[in-house]
Write an enzyme that holds these catalytic residues in place. Structure first.
Site, PDB file in Angstrom:
ATOM      1  N   ASP A  18     -16.771   2.758  -7.327  1.00 56.16           N
ATOM      2  CA  ASP A  18     -15.930   1.915  -8.007  1.00 56.16           C
ATOM      3  C   ASP A  18     -16.817   2.009  -9.259  1.00 56.16           C
ATOM      4  O   ASP A  18     -17.887   1.690  -9.344  1.00 56.16           O
ATOM      5  CB  ASP A  18     -16.247   0.642  -7.402  1.00 56.16           C
ATOM      6  N   ASP A  95      -1.305  13.637  -2.001  1.00 55.95           N
ATOM      7  CA  ASP A  95      -0.560  13.229  -0.945  1.00 55.95           C
ATOM      8  C   ASP A  95       0.776  12.883  -1.025  1.00 55.95           C
ATOM      9  O   ASP A  95       1.076  12.519  -2.080  1.00 55.95           O
ATOM     10  CB  ASP A  95      -1.235  11.723  -0.274  1.00 55.95           C
ATOM     11  N   ASP A 199       2.693  13.837   4.363  1.00 57.66           N
ATOM     12  CA  ASP A 199       2.463  12.862   5.188  1.00 57.66           C
ATOM     13  C   ASP A 199       3.665  12.889   6.135  1.00 57.66           C
ATOM     14  O   ASP A 199       4.912  12.818   5.808  1.00 57.66           O
ATOM     15  CB  ASP A 199       2.383  11.170   4.567  1.00 57.66           C
ATOM     16  N   GLU A 252       1.542  16.867   7.639  1.00 59.34           N
ATOM     17  CA  GLU A 252       0.909  15.999   8.817  1.00 59.34           C
ATOM     18  C   GLU A 252       2.232  15.963   9.783  1.00 59.34           C
ATOM     19  O   GLU A 252       3.285  15.779   9.069  1.00 59.34           O
ATOM     20  CB  GLU A 252       0.448  14.563   8.429  1.00 59.34           C
ATOM     21  N   HIS A 325      -8.885   9.684   7.200  1.00 59.15           N
ATOM     22  CA  HIS A 325      -8.685   8.272   6.745  1.00 59.15           C
ATOM     23  C   HIS A 325      -8.251   7.419   8.183  1.00 59.15           C
ATOM     24  O   HIS A 325      -7.919   6.225   8.083  1.00 59.15           O
ATOM     25  CB  HIS A 325      -7.948   7.829   5.552  1.00 59.15           C
ATOM     26  N   ASP A 326      -7.383   8.159   9.003  1.00 63.31           N
ATOM     27  CA  ASP A 326      -6.689   7.728  10.202  1.00 63.31           C
ATOM     28  C   ASP A 326      -7.870   7.785  11.505  1.00 63.31           C
ATOM     29  O   ASP A 326      -7.366   7.479  12.619  1.00 63.31           O
ATOM     30  CB  ASP A 326      -5.460   8.494  10.323  1.00 63.31           C
TER      31      ASP A 326
HETATM   32  C1  NOJ Z   1      -0.037   8.990   8.068  1.00 63.61           C
HETATM   33  C2  NOJ Z   1      -0.992   8.456   7.428  1.00 63.61           C
HETATM   34  O1  NOJ Z   1      -2.056   9.253   7.322  1.00 63.61           O
HETATM   35  C3  NOJ Z   1      -1.323   7.262   7.717  1.00 63.61           C
HETATM   36  O2  NOJ Z   1      -2.448   6.648   7.170  1.00 63.61           O
HETATM   37  C4  NOJ Z   1      -0.297   6.299   7.241  1.00 63.61           C
HETATM   38  O3  NOJ Z   1      -0.442   4.893   7.756  1.00 63.61           O
HETATM   39  C5  NOJ Z   1       1.052   6.740   7.926  1.00 63.61           C
HETATM   40  N1  NOJ Z   1       1.012   8.229   7.967  1.00 63.61           N
HETATM   41  C6  NOJ Z   1       2.328   6.263   7.496  1.00 63.61           C
HETATM   42  O4  NOJ Z   1       2.506   6.653   6.122  1.00 63.61           O
END
Ligand code: NOJ
Length: 553
Positions: A18, A95, A199, A252, A325-326
């Site tokens: 930041d 992304d 995505d 993904e 991040h997931d």
């Molecule tokens: C996959 C992404 O990595 C995730 O963070 C997101 O919530 C879902 N797709 C929906 O876009």
């Protein structure tokens, strides 16, 4: 693009650095850290969405595809970021979130206005069902739990959202939608970006008529996962846009397996360069549902790696990762996060990943062995997935067990601010009110500490990335799982053009005897996470999390 020799660093912009003290990461913050990223030895950065977004899913709900989120900066800031990256030889992977938009995107706000609005068909609008017309149009469920439909009073119809209600699905049966997407891709590629992480890219095509689904889990998914027209949509994007530039794409995909992946990434007819597999991340859960936590099974991990490494070999290219991040931080899941083991475990997993074939992805903080924060109060969570699963799961499992599982598995574990140093807020921000809590582990685990420590996880990653460039068997070798070590040891070999390496890793806190399963005239230690591992491969005792890689000559 030479993506096979690349390694990629992932930034979650909100949590990286930041620069203006609002408690939220931003582009100028990222620019200030580019030298650090380049010093790791990676070749590219993938940015989680930087676009304008109302943040229902923190950027994965885009309200303008050709604008930068003002919280992160301006388009001029982005242009500077891009040019500073290119100066340092870093490629820029954006992304691409095109299964859905934000409900605040102009296309959707227009489409919602009336049944004959020109944008109506950009989305899936349907009448309700049942005698009173008060039931959703079909029985599909959302990835974020509950029905995948939302009723809208304005026109007395429902719209489809496979994710959050604020993420309506785009309708690719309408050719105008794909045309819009092509224009968006061109916009970014003309600016000079180098590729896209796509995505949930394999669910764009929905079965016409949107019939009811049969399965009880993710009901309806058989009508959109890898559907008939999916390959053609991606082929069109490639032919009309991507192939005109030097790009890299990673998809993904949802519920992907090797045969399905080959449809898209097979080198003889590729529409994506590679895809992310998921099954190796499910070694500590049931049914691929991360909140259904179980004890980590190394056997599951080995099998998943074997499937992908051998399944794609010679036909297509892998993308390897342990974090993003997931996913909750991998330290504390696949190895212990207790202080005496954290560094060893983080190095072990780094080695296991870097010796696999495929383009490695390293998520911010993974390179310093960051751990999960494991917040126990649901009010501290920001993630829509955590909130929605809490509401459902507590009814089934009770609050205590639900909170325990969410604390273990939540995506917010990976999204806490990057830990730069031991000053307040870990050096991420001068503002004590950061958008998500800082992990209290930061005085110990931070970049500055690790830079100065030759034995740190950070310096180990740098060494590994360097060694990887010099050892083609690590990048391109044919993988063979060595059937030894059951639920304790992981051992595999890689072979490429006469070069062979062997990796052995002890995934436990106990000592285990290891006898070399392969014959070699001479062996040479390439890397290990203990200072005194045997220089040659002999019968040895692997200590807690000890990991060794030998060249077999
Ligand atoms: C996959 C992404 O990595 C995730 O963070 C997101 O919530 C879902 N797709 C929906 O876009």
């Amino acid at each position: 693009m030479d993506y096979k020799n690349m390694s990629i660093y992932q930034i979650y912009p909100r949590s990286f650095c930041d620069s203006n003290g609002d408690g939220i990461g931003d582009i100028n913050g990222i620019i200030s850290k580019l030298d650090y990223i380049a010093s790791l030895g990676v070749n590219a950065i993938w940015f989680s969405p930087l676009y304008q977004s109302p943040n229902a899913d923190f950027g994965y709900d885009i309200s303008d595809y050709v604008a930068i989120n003002p919280e992160y900066g301006t388009m001029e800031d982005f242009d500077r970021l891009l040019s500073e990256m290119h100066k340092r030889g870093l490629k820029c992977i954006m992304d691409l979130v095109i299964n859905h938009t934000s409900s605040q995107h102009k296309w959707f706000t227009e489409s919602r206005k009336s049944v004959d609005n020109p944008y109506r068909d950009y989305y899936f609008w349907r009448k309700g069902t049942g005698k009173s017309g008060k039931k959703p149009p079909n029985n599909w469920t959302s990835f974020f739990i509950g029905s995948a439909w939302k009723y809208d009073e304005t026109t007395d119809e429902w719209y489809l959202h496979l994710f959050d209600v604020n993420q309506p699905d785009l309708n690719y049966q309408n050719p105008k939608v794909l045309q819009e997407i092509k224009d968006i891709l061109k916009f970014w590629l003309d600016k000079g970006v180098d590729g896209f992480r796509c995505d949930v890219i394999t669910i764009l095509d929905k079965t016409p008529g949107l019939p009811d689904g049969k399965s009880s889990f993710l009901t309806g998914s058989e009508h959109y996962i890898d559907n008939k027209n999916m390959f053609n949509i991606l082929k069109e994007l490639k032919t009309d846009v991507l192939s005109k530039y030097d790009t890299f794409t990673v998809g993904e995909s949802v519920m992907i397996n090797v045969p399905r992946a080959l449809r898209y990434i097979s080198e003889d007819n590729q529409v994506l360069n590679t895809v992310f597999a998921f099954d190796h991340m499910d070694a500590d859960n049931y049914f691929g549902v991360k909140q259904l936590v179980r004890k980590f099974s190394i056997k599951k991990l080995k099998k998943a790696h074997e499937r992908w490494q051998t399944g794609l070999y010679g036909k297509a290219w892998n993308a390897t990762y342990f974090e993003n991040h997931d996913q909750a931080r991998i330290v504390g899941r696949y190895c212990s996060d207790e202080p005496q083991y954290r560094v060893l475990g983080a190095k072990m997993l780094a080695t296991v990943q870097m010796c696999l074939s495929g383009t490695p992805f390293i998520y911010q903080g993974q390179e310093i062995g960051m751990t999960s924060i494991r917040m126990t109060n649901i009010d501290d969570y920001q993630d829509v997935e955590a909130k929605r699963s809490y509401n459902l799961m507590r009814k089934i499992f009770g609050v205590k067990k639900t909170m325990k599982n969410i604390a273990y598995a939540s995506r917010d574990n990976a999204r806490t601010p990057m830990q730069w140093n031991n000053s307040p807020q870990a050096g991420f921000s001068v503002n004590p009110k950061t958008w998500l809590k800082v992990n209290p582990a930061y005085p110990e685990i931070n970049v500055e500490n690790e830079k100065n420590d030759p034995d740190s996880v950070l310096n180990f990653y740098k060494r590994l990335l360097k060694i990887r460039k010099e050892n083609k068997a690590m990048i391109f070798g044919k993988y063979e799982l060595i059937k030894t070590g059951g639920n304790k040891l992981y051992c595999y070999t890689k072979e490429y053009e006469g070069q062979k390496i062997l990796l052995a890793a002890n995934f436990t806190k106990r000592n285990y005897k290891f006898v070399s399963p392969v014959a070699a005239n001479k062996t040479e230690l390439i890397i290990s996470n203990y200072p005194d591992s045997p220089k040659e491969l002999t019968e040895c005792v692997l200590r807690p999390y000890e990991t060794v890689v030998y060249k077999l000559l």
